[in-house]
Structures are given as structure tokens and as C-alpha cells.
Design an enzyme around this catalytic site. Sequence first.
Site, PDB file in Angstrom:
ATOM      1  N   ASN A 127      71.685  87.347  30.407  1.00  0.00           N
ATOM      2  CA  ASN A 127      71.490  87.452  32.109  1.00  0.00           C
ATOM      3  C   ASN A 127      70.625  86.093  31.954  1.00  0.00           C
ATOM      4  O   ASN A 127      69.468  85.854  31.379  1.00  0.00           O
ATOM      5  CB  ASN A 127      70.889  88.424  32.803  1.00  0.00           C
ATOM      6  CG  ASN A 127      69.480  88.376  32.912  1.00  0.00           C
ATOM      7  OD1 ASN A 127      68.901  87.851  33.851  1.00  0.00           O
ATOM      8  ND2 ASN A 127      68.529  89.178  31.982  1.00  0.00           N
ATOM      9  N   ARG A 128      70.833  85.405  33.040  1.00  0.00           N
ATOM     10  CA  ARG A 128      69.994  84.070  33.454  1.00  0.00           C
ATOM     11  C   ARG A 128      69.982  84.134  35.134  1.00  0.00           C
ATOM     12  O   ARG A 128      70.477  83.197  35.612  1.00  0.00           O
ATOM     13  CB  ARG A 128      70.502  82.721  32.866  1.00  0.00           C
ATOM     14  CG  ARG A 128      72.059  82.573  33.158  1.00  0.00           C
ATOM     15  CD  ARG A 128      72.391  81.049  32.832  1.00  0.00           C
ATOM     16  NE  ARG A 128      73.922  80.926  33.187  1.00  0.00           N
ATOM     17  CZ  ARG A 128      74.759  80.771  32.064  1.00  0.00           C
ATOM     18  NH1 ARG A 128      74.298  81.008  30.935  1.00  0.00           N
ATOM     19  NH2 ARG A 128      75.951  80.594  32.236  1.00  0.00           N
ATOM     20  N   GLY A 130      67.429  84.500  37.223  1.00  0.00           N
ATOM     21  CA  GLY A 130      66.783  83.490  37.776  1.00  0.00           C
ATOM     22  C   GLY A 130      65.965  83.732  39.078  1.00  0.00           C
ATOM     23  O   GLY A 130      66.029  83.300  40.076  1.00  0.00           O
ATOM     24  N   PHE A 131      65.837  85.262  39.087  1.00  0.00           N
ATOM     25  CA  PHE A 131      64.885  85.985  40.284  1.00  0.00           C
ATOM     26  C   PHE A 131      65.451  85.655  41.550  1.00  0.00           C
ATOM     27  O   PHE A 131      64.904  85.311  42.562  1.00  0.00           O
ATOM     28  CB  PHE A 131      63.493  85.354  40.330  1.00  0.00           C
ATOM     29  CG  PHE A 131      62.446  85.629  38.986  1.00  0.00           C
ATOM     30  CD1 PHE A 131      62.866  86.535  38.146  1.00  0.00           C
ATOM     31  CD2 PHE A 131      61.177  84.752  38.817  1.00  0.00           C
ATOM     32  CE1 PHE A 131      61.872  86.903  36.998  1.00  0.00           C
ATOM     33  CE2 PHE A 131      60.641  85.052  37.853  1.00  0.00           C
ATOM     34  CZ  PHE A 131      60.892  85.992  36.833  1.00  0.00           C
ATOM     35  N   SER A 195      60.019  85.991  31.851  1.00  0.00           N
ATOM     36  CA  SER A 195      61.500  85.910  32.105  1.00  0.00           C
ATOM     37  C   SER A 195      61.836  84.505  31.537  1.00  0.00           C
ATOM     38  O   SER A 195      60.843  83.389  31.719  1.00  0.00           O
ATOM     39  CB  SER A 195      61.807  85.984  33.513  1.00  0.00           C
ATOM     40  OG  SER A 195      63.095  85.153  33.845  1.00  0.00           O
ATOM     41  N   ASN A 197      64.220  82.701  32.484  1.00  0.00           N
ATOM     42  CA  ASN A 197      65.195  82.061  33.575  1.00  0.00           C
ATOM     43  C   ASN A 197      64.440  81.409  34.622  1.00  0.00           C
ATOM     44  O   ASN A 197      65.207  81.115  35.497  1.00  0.00           O
ATOM     45  CB  ASN A 197      66.044  83.119  34.098  1.00  0.00           C
ATOM     46  CG  ASN A 197      66.993  83.927  32.732  1.00  0.00           C
ATOM     47  OD1 ASN A 197      67.340  83.197  31.920  1.00  0.00           O
ATOM     48  ND2 ASN A 197      66.831  85.086  32.849  1.00  0.00           N
ATOM     49  N   THR A 198      63.356  81.266  34.506  1.00  0.00           N
ATOM     50  CA  THR A 198      62.483  80.322  35.479  1.00  0.00           C
ATOM     51  C   THR A 198      61.833  79.345  34.710  1.00  0.00           C
ATOM     52  O   THR A 198      61.122  79.739  34.119  1.00  0.00           O
ATOM     53  CB  THR A 198      61.586  81.221  36.275  1.00  0.00           C
ATOM     54  OG1 THR A 198      62.032  82.111  37.038  1.00  0.00           O
ATOM     55  CG2 THR A 198      60.655  80.162  37.509  1.00  0.00           C
ATOM     56  N   LYS A 230      53.649  91.781  31.858  1.00  0.00           N
ATOM     57  CA  LYS A 230      55.094  91.876  30.925  1.00  0.00           C
ATOM     58  C   LYS A 230      55.265  90.901  30.103  1.00  0.00           C
ATOM     59  O   LYS A 230      55.423  89.576  30.575  1.00  0.00           O
ATOM     60  CB  LYS A 230      56.153  92.316  31.939  1.00  0.00           C
ATOM     61  CG  LYS A 230      57.495  92.343  31.188  1.00  0.00           C
ATOM     62  CD  LYS A 230      58.518  92.845  31.960  1.00  0.00           C
ATOM     63  CE  LYS A 230      59.830  93.089  31.498  1.00  0.00           C
ATOM     64  NZ  LYS A 230      60.991  93.754  32.467  1.00  0.00           N
ATOM     65  N   THR A 258      59.176  95.071  26.127  1.00  0.00           N
ATOM     66  CA  THR A 258      59.215  93.659  26.258  1.00  0.00           C
ATOM     67  C   THR A 258      60.250  93.157  27.363  1.00  0.00           C
ATOM     68  O   THR A 258      61.138  94.007  27.688  1.00  0.00           O
ATOM     69  CB  THR A 258      59.508  92.668  25.146  1.00  0.00           C
ATOM     70  OG1 THR A 258      60.777  92.881  24.665  1.00  0.00           O
ATOM     71  CG2 THR A 258      58.704  93.096  23.820  1.00  0.00           C
ATOM     72  N   ASN A 259      60.252  91.848  27.584  1.00  0.00           N
ATOM     73  CA  ASN A 259      61.307  91.208  28.506  1.00  0.00           C
ATOM     74  C   ASN A 259      62.503  90.995  27.601  1.00  0.00           C
ATOM     75  O   ASN A 259      62.515  91.213  26.463  1.00  0.00           O
ATOM     76  CB  ASN A 259      60.840  89.968  29.327  1.00  0.00           C
ATOM     77  CG  ASN A 259      61.496  89.734  30.618  1.00  0.00           C
ATOM     78  OD1 ASN A 259      62.668  89.880  30.674  1.00  0.00           O
ATOM     79  ND2 ASN A 259      60.638  89.335  31.365  1.00  0.00           N
TER      80      ASN A 259
HETATM   81  C1  LIG Z   1      70.845  91.710  34.566  1.00  0.00           C
HETATM   82  C2  LIG Z   1      69.262  91.789  34.109  1.00  0.00           C
HETATM   83  C3  LIG Z   1      68.181  91.320  35.161  1.00  0.00           C
HETATM   84  C4  LIG Z   1      66.863  91.372  34.621  1.00  0.00           C
HETATM   85  N1  LIG Z   1      65.856  91.181  35.543  1.00  0.00           N
HETATM   86  C5  LIG Z   1      64.619  91.253  35.369  1.00  0.00           C
HETATM   87  C6  LIG Z   1      63.851  90.840  36.425  1.00  0.00           C
HETATM   88  O1  LIG Z   1      64.150  90.343  37.494  1.00  0.00           O
HETATM   89  N2  LIG Z   1      62.308  91.073  36.102  1.00  0.00           N
HETATM   90  C7  LIG Z   1      61.973  91.283  35.035  1.00  0.00           C
HETATM   91  O2  LIG Z   1      60.816  91.644  34.525  1.00  0.00           O
HETATM   92  N3  LIG Z   1      62.994  91.844  33.933  1.00  0.00           N
HETATM   93  C8  LIG Z   1      64.151  91.710  34.104  1.00  0.00           C
HETATM   94  N4  LIG Z   1      65.040  92.054  33.189  1.00  0.00           N
HETATM   95  C9  LIG Z   1      64.792  92.714  32.026  1.00  0.00           C
HETATM   96  C10 LIG Z   1      64.595  93.959  31.734  1.00  0.00           C
HETATM   97  O3  LIG Z   1      63.417  94.509  32.942  1.00  0.00           O
HETATM   98  C11 LIG Z   1      64.149  94.433  30.570  1.00  0.00           C
HETATM   99  O4  LIG Z   1      62.899  94.191  30.221  1.00  0.00           O
HETATM  100  C12 LIG Z   1      65.164  94.029  29.546  1.00  0.00           C
HETATM  101  O5  LIG Z   1      66.502  93.960  29.684  1.00  0.00           O
HETATM  102  C13 LIG Z   1      65.073  94.910  28.247  1.00  0.00           C
HETATM  103  O6  LIG Z   1      65.487  96.255  28.344  1.00  0.00           O
HETATM  104  P1  LIG Z   1      66.993  96.639  28.220  1.00  0.00           P
HETATM  105  O7  LIG Z   1      67.390  96.382  27.085  1.00  0.00           O
HETATM  106  O8  LIG Z   1      66.770  98.286  28.465  1.00  0.00           O
HETATM  107  O9  LIG Z   1      67.710  96.123  29.060  1.00  0.00           O
HETATM  108  C14 LIG Z   1      66.450  91.838  33.577  1.00  0.00           C
HETATM  109  C15 LIG Z   1      67.384  92.502  32.607  1.00  0.00           C
HETATM  110  C16 LIG Z   1      68.736  92.438  32.897  1.00  0.00           C
HETATM  111  C17 LIG Z   1      69.929  92.722  31.760  1.00  0.00           C
END
Ligand SMILES: Cc1cc2nc3c(=O)[nH]c(=O)nc-3n(C[C@H](O)[C@H](O)[C@H](O)COP(=O)(O)O)c2cc1C
Length: 387
Positions: A127-128, A130-131, A195, A197-198, A230, A258-259
Site C-alpha cells: 500500500n501507498r 498516503g494518509f 509510514s 508513504n509520506t 510506531k 512495526t509499520n
Molecule cells: C492498506 C493499509 C493501510 C495502512 N495504513 C496505515 C496508517 O494509516 N497508519 C499506520 O500507522 N499504519 C498503517 N498501516 C500499517 C498497519 O497498521 C500495520 O502496521 C502493518 O500493515 C503490518 O501489519 P499486518 O501485516 O497485520 O498488516 C497500513 C497497512 C495497510 C495494509
Amino acid sequence: MDIYKLVIRPLLFTGLKSDPEWLHQQTIRVLSGIERIGHRPPANWLQAQLQQSLCVRDVRLEQKLWGASFPNPVGLAAGFDKDGVAALVWSSLGFGFAELGTVTLHAQPGNPRPRLFRLPLDKAALNRMGFNNSGAAAIAARLADKVTTATRPIPIGINLGKSKVTPLEEAAADYLGSFRLLKDWGDYFVINVSSPNTPGLRALQDAAQLSSLIDALQQENQGGKPIFVKIAPDLEWDAIASIVSLAIAHQLTGIIATNTTIRRDNLKTQLLAPTNFAWRTQPLDIHKEAGGISGVPLRDRSTEVIRFIWQQTQGQLPIIGVGGIFTAEDAWEKITAGASLVQVYTGWIYEGPLMVRRILEGLLQKLEERGLASISEAVGIEGLPGA
Ligand SMILES: Cc1cc2nc3c(=O)[nH]c(=O)nc-3n(C[C@H](O)[C@H](O)[C@H](O)COP(=O)(O)O)c2cc1C
């Protein structure tokens, strides 16, 4: 029989080749609808049915942490409910807490689409986004309308990020503005500096920048809300160690590890398959596409980061573990490496709504096998060398 995995997922992922973001929007729309009319039939009936089939209540899974009561240790990760439109429904789906956001001070549309892809071969996502979110003021107003201590069935975390229009040097004021607007509505807060993506955001993980950011928030935080940072899985060990020291020095509550990762080296997927969107018919080269990878390829690295933090601090700094959790075994690995709580996102997409229940039942079984009385006793038992 799991209808989701047998029928719904193949239909949505393969048959209809549905765009993952479209599917996500429909899910959020349905859940926010249930929330809006949740006290009236038929939504109240549906919510009761959901609770009955998806929730596990067991005193051994409960924890009191940082002034809040967590009915179980499995939460919804940030990014799914960015605008908090379904904030009160997550408990009916079995979650023990939910993290909303990322929220930025200014409303923003996020990156151009397509910006979310499935990698089924890897059980992963790219994913990208971008908040994309409606901004701190709008989200605060929404939460103020519905989230009181009485209506909040599970703890709510709020994840804060930097607005894209705000220069990096003014990041602290941006995060602070969001925190001021939202601080009454979260049980804990997260400084998201990880993130991919910013543009430039991850540079805020640098000790000097992070230090002034945390200072600004802690000065405002007279109510003593728990604040986490985070972090990215791609940091070197010494960078993680310095964030850990900083977190302790500034009395942060803990770390979310982690992110998503920007690494592409352990993926089976090389080309991203087209979805039904006409404007994207050519497969895309995964190595050329920007964004963060979540799901199974991230699992071991995020567990390693959790174990590292636990070892560095001898278990003194709480950790929320996230990355690639699909099963009870995955959650158990993170908890025993040192995570007090865990979160899921990608696993929930692949495994469907029964996943949280399966994980919780599996965790109870693990407690029995190990002769442990509660989940808090399992935290970090495999974290220290020689454990
Ligand atoms: C589509 C998508 C959007 C995400 N948006 C955010 C976000 O806005 N802020 C954030 O801290 N992490 C975001 N994440 C990261 C998740 O919170 C998480 O840290 C990461 O996906 C790892 O967990 P997972 O393997 O269970 O998905 C996003 C992940 C995905 C897949």
C-alpha cells in the site's frame, strides 16, 4: 465451515478481480452503517449475531494496561478505520481494542490510485495510501458525537501522522495540533513516524527530530494519555536502540513494532496482477512500485524487532506487536517475544472475520498447554536470551 475463505474470498479476490481499495471502502461503509443504526432493528440484531459468532470473552485474556481495560490482546491495526467511522463496531467483531487513523491535522486525499494491491502468493499487501483522511477536526467532531467513556466498549487508540502540506521542520506543530483536537477521544495515542508513504516522514525517526516531537506532545499531555511511537521494520539495530532510549527518557508509554516494510527481497510475487479497473490493465513490476509491504513477508522481522526491544529494556518498555499475524501461533510468537498486545490488518483481509476468534481460542489453548493463568504471564517469556 468458513464461508469467507471457501466462497466469499475467492469470489472477491479472483472471480470479480475486485479492486482492493473498493472492497475496503464497501466494508467500511457497511460497518459504519451498522454503527449508525446499531441500536435499531435489524442492525442491533446483526450486531448481536456478530458478537455471538465472533467474540471470545475469557478472563484469562483480559489485561488492565495504562489505565484502560483490554478484554483481549488482539486489536485492529491503524489504517483500516482511518476516519473512525466504525469506531464502535470493532468490539462486535471480536477485537480487544482498535487503533483509528492515521489522522493528520489537515484533511488530505492521499496518493493517486491505484495505491493498494494484493500479493496473494505471499499473503501480503502493498500500500501507498498516503494518509488519506478527513483531518483531525472532522474526526474529533465525529468521535465527540459518539465516543464517551460509557459508549466505548473497547479501548480506542488514535494514530497521528504529519500532513503532507506541512514541511518537515514544522512537523511538531502539526502533530501537536492533531493531539490537541483529539486528546479527549483516545485511550492511547501513537506518533507515527514510520509510514513509507509520506515523503520524508521516516526521517522523523532520527533521534534529534523525534526528541523535539515527543517533547512538544508531552508538554501538552498534562492529562497523561499513554503515548506510543510506531517504528519501521527497516531501521538498523542502533537506530532502534536510540529510539528506545529516547522513549524511556521522555517517558513514552511504549513502542508499536512495526509499520510496513519497503524491502522487496523475500517476495514470491514479481508482478502485480491487474484488477477490474480499466486504467490499470498492464501488470506492474513490484520492484518499481512505491509503498510498504504488510502481511506474511513482514512477520519474522517485526517479531525480531519486538524481541530486540524487550531485550534492550529487560521488558521495562511496553510493546504493541504488529506485522504478519494470521494465526494464534503468530500472535503467540509476538506476545512471548515481548508484546503486551498485538494488532492485525492484512491477516484479517485474507483470513476473514473469524480470524480474531480463532486466534483468541488458540491463545487460550497455548495458555493451558503452558500452565499459565493469564495472557499477561506469557508476555516476554521467550524474549530474553536463555529463556
Ligand atoms: C492498506 C493499509 C493501510 C495502512 N495504513 C496505515 C496508517 O494509516 N497508519 C499506520 O500507522 N499504519 C498503517 N498501516 C500499517 C498497519 O497498521 C500495520 O502496521 C502493518 O500493515 C503490518 O501489519 P499486518 O501485516 O497485520 O498488516 C497500513 C497497512 C495497510 C495494509
